[in-house]
Design an enzyme around this catalytic site. Structure first.
Site, mmCIF file in Angstrom:
data_model
loop_
_atom_site.group_PDB
_atom_site.id
_atom_site.type_symbol
_atom_site.label_atom_id
_atom_site.label_comp_id
_atom_site.label_asym_id
_atom_site.label_seq_id
_atom_site.Cartn_x
_atom_site.Cartn_y
_atom_site.Cartn_z
ATOM 1 N N GLY A 192 -14.070 -1.078 -0.698
ATOM 2 C CA GLY A 192 -14.311 -1.010 -2.137
ATOM 3 C C GLY A 192 -14.329 0.420 -2.639
ATOM 4 O O GLY A 192 -13.645 1.309 -2.137
ATOM 5 N N GLY A 193 -15.164 0.653 -3.653
ATOM 6 C CA GLY A 193 -15.249 1.976 -4.272
ATOM 7 C C GLY A 193 -15.687 3.060 -3.320
ATOM 8 O O GLY A 193 -15.380 4.241 -3.541
ATOM 9 N N GLY A 427 18.456 22.304 -3.812
ATOM 10 C CA GLY A 427 17.120 22.381 -4.379
ATOM 11 C C GLY A 427 16.037 22.429 -3.328
ATOM 12 O O GLY A 427 14.977 23.022 -3.549
ATOM 13 N N ALA A 428 16.276 21.811 -2.159
ATOM 14 C CA ALA A 428 15.269 21.820 -1.100
ATOM 15 C C ALA A 428 15.021 23.246 -0.601
ATOM 16 O O ALA A 428 13.896 23.598 -0.238
ATOM 17 C CB ALA A 428 15.709 20.928 0.056
#
Length: 537
Positions: A192-193, A427-428
């Protein structure tokens, strides 16, 4: 959730309180008896049950984590004040969490450990207040915080007060982020949280078979989706180490796990105002790495293990790889060079040819941010053919995720050095800490190929008409590829234009890097005044 209907051995005392002794010696004896009761825990049966599951008790874990005899406990005698649902009849000391500080390798570390034997380690108001106080002290003292997690979530019987306790932890995790190292060690369930606190910390350790993390458990998953899955299949250590990337490290047993936490702490500073600790080394700074001449093939299409390159250049071949099993096409590691800690980001040609994809970008971006926050210089080893092409990558947001790595590098003010081993395309190449985005020094091996794309692809684009019109298209293509390589992809093209600072002998890489890092040790860089940036998400 632990059954609270049966009174504990401490229940009668909780209602009436201990009978005061009549003199100081008597009261001291009484104090020792109460403390002994708190240290022992609820019962031998509860301890045996914990051991039967293959888990240590909270105090046993703290003893393994900290230097012997260094632990100072806070609020040992704390008890909850809740009533209803049988809680008033069960008020054990510590309220299910042990908090305090000690040392690891002689340096202060704050720690809290859930005690699963008490309320299943579930968090209530008093339990949370102890953790809040400890976190505040860790931030104020400027020392790392380690949480040993083994809890059943919020204490249902205390209702919204328990949920508010988690909110206070999350708020402090965020306040401490980038200020002190935060390490979460998962040694039991975390559902859960409660799982969001580890997710907010710098590093997450897990132990196979005994630790799990998930937001909704197997029963809820089956009820909603119809899928049947075990707790380990849904959120076990191997799942989070290899598939989700939630866990940075996974080990077979608690002893090994906690020893590795100690090792990680030895590589980190106490806080963001200090440098990482240095250690003397017998590994010469000018040691040649002639093995590197054979480790990395000149043929850019042949794979090799980048880990072996790292072993050759760092002290004694020793490094700690982060997220070893997730996004394996990129390596993130902490190591020492001439005794000084350095963070290493490196493409791994053995996995997906070392391309950048969504997961690799996220993994490296978070690591770069961590290094920058804690004053750890960054060394980037490039052998990258580009970003991974594909519909799934584009639709999954490779632009957005790749920009995370670009943002992290551009925002980093620590010393940054990059070395191009072989390929550095498109771009890499820019994203992997090129000189144009602020790398302090860039070096290249004579085998480097820095270009917009590979020669074959470039020739197909630039000389498309000539190839199509040729009597022998394949011969023309081979000729154009050779011409493109000779003109734009020779090893010294970037050096001639000042895009790399030097082309170096691979065998001298260690020596060059160590001397460069020494020069950059006093680097100071200021970012523009702002509340904070808005990084790509």
């Amino acid at each position: 959730m632990t059954d609270l209907s049966q009174p504990s051995p401490q229940a009668d005392e909780a209602e009436s309180g201990p009978v005061p002794a009549q003199d100081t010696r008597g009261r001291v004896a009484e104090l020792h008896a109460i403390r002994a009761q708190a240290y022992q825990g609820p019962s031998e049966k509860a301890t045996e049950a914990q051991h039967t599951k293959g888990k240590l008790t909270a105090r046993e874990r703290i003893d393994l984590l900290l230097d012997e005899g260094s632990f100072h406990e806070m609020e040992t005698l704390r008890r909850h004040r809740a009533t209803g649902f049988g809680l008033e009849a069960k008020k054990p000391y510590t309220d299910g969490v042990i908090t305090g500080w000690g040392t690891v390798h002689g340096r202060t570390v704050f720690v809290y450990a859930h005690d699963f034997r008490i309320f299943g380690g579930a968090l209530g108001e008093a339990h949370a207040a102890k953790i809040h106080k400890l976190m505040d002290k860790a931030i104020a003292a400027g020392a790392p915080l380690v949480s040993l997690n083994d809890g059943a979530g919020a204490r249902i019987q205390e209702g919204v007060a328990a949920l508010a306790g988690y909110g206070g932890i999350f708020q402090r995790n965020t306040k401490a982020s980038g200020v002190i190292p935060q390490i979460s060690v998962m040694l039991g369930p975390c559902a859960g949280g409660a799982a969001y606190s580890p997710a907010l910390t710098d590093f997450v350790f897990m132990v196979r078979d005994t630790s799990q993390m998930f937001i909704t458990g197997p029963d809820v998953v089956q009820a909603v989706t119809g899928a049947q899955v075990t707790q380990n299949g849904l959120g076990g250590a191997d799942v989070h180490a290899a598939t989700s990337g939630v866990a940075h490290f996974a080990y077979d047993d608690e002893e090994t796990c906690l020893e590795e936490v100690r090792y990680l702490l030895s590589l980190l500073p106490q806080n963001n105002r200090e440098n990482p600790p240095s250690e003397p080394t017998a590994d010469p700074a000018d040691r040649r790495g002639d093995a590197l001449l054979d480790l990395v093939p000149a043929d850019g299409n042949r794979p090799y293990d980048m880990r072996k390159v790292i072993e050759e250049i760092v002290d004694d071949g020793d490094f700690l790889e982060v997220h070893e099993r997730w996004a394996t096409n990129i390596i993130c590691a902490l190591a020492r060079m001439d005794g000084e800690v350095v963070g290493i980001v490196a493409n791994q040609p053995q996995s997906l040819a070392g391309v950048l994809d969504i997961e690799a970008s996220e993994k490296a971006a978070r690591f770069v941010q961590m290094c920058d926050a804690f004053n750890i210089p960054i060394l980037t080893l490039l052998d990258v053919p580009g970003f991974l092409p594909g519909v799934d990558q584009e639709h999954g947001g490779i632009i957005r995720h790749g920009a995370k790595l670009l943002y992290a590098y551009c925002n980093a003010t620590v010393p940054r050095i990059s070395v191009v081993l072989r390929k550095a395309y498109g771009g890499a190449y820019i994203v992997m800490d090129s000189q144009s985005i602020g790398a302090d020094l860039t070096f290249a091996w004579p085998t480097n190929e820095i270009a917009v794309m590979g020669a074959e692809g470039a020739a197909n684009v630039i000389f498309r008409k000539q190839i199509a019109a040729a009597d022998d298209p394949e011969a023309m293509r081979a000729r154009m590829v050779k011409e493109y390589k000779a003109e734009l992809m020779h090893p010294y093209y970037a050096a001639e234009r000042g895009l790399v600072d030097d082309v170096i002998d691979p065998a001298e890489t260690r020596q060059v890097l160590i001397s460069s890092l020494a020069m950059l040790r006093t680097k100071h860089a200021d970012l523009p005044s702002r509340k904070h940036g808005n990084p790509p998400q």
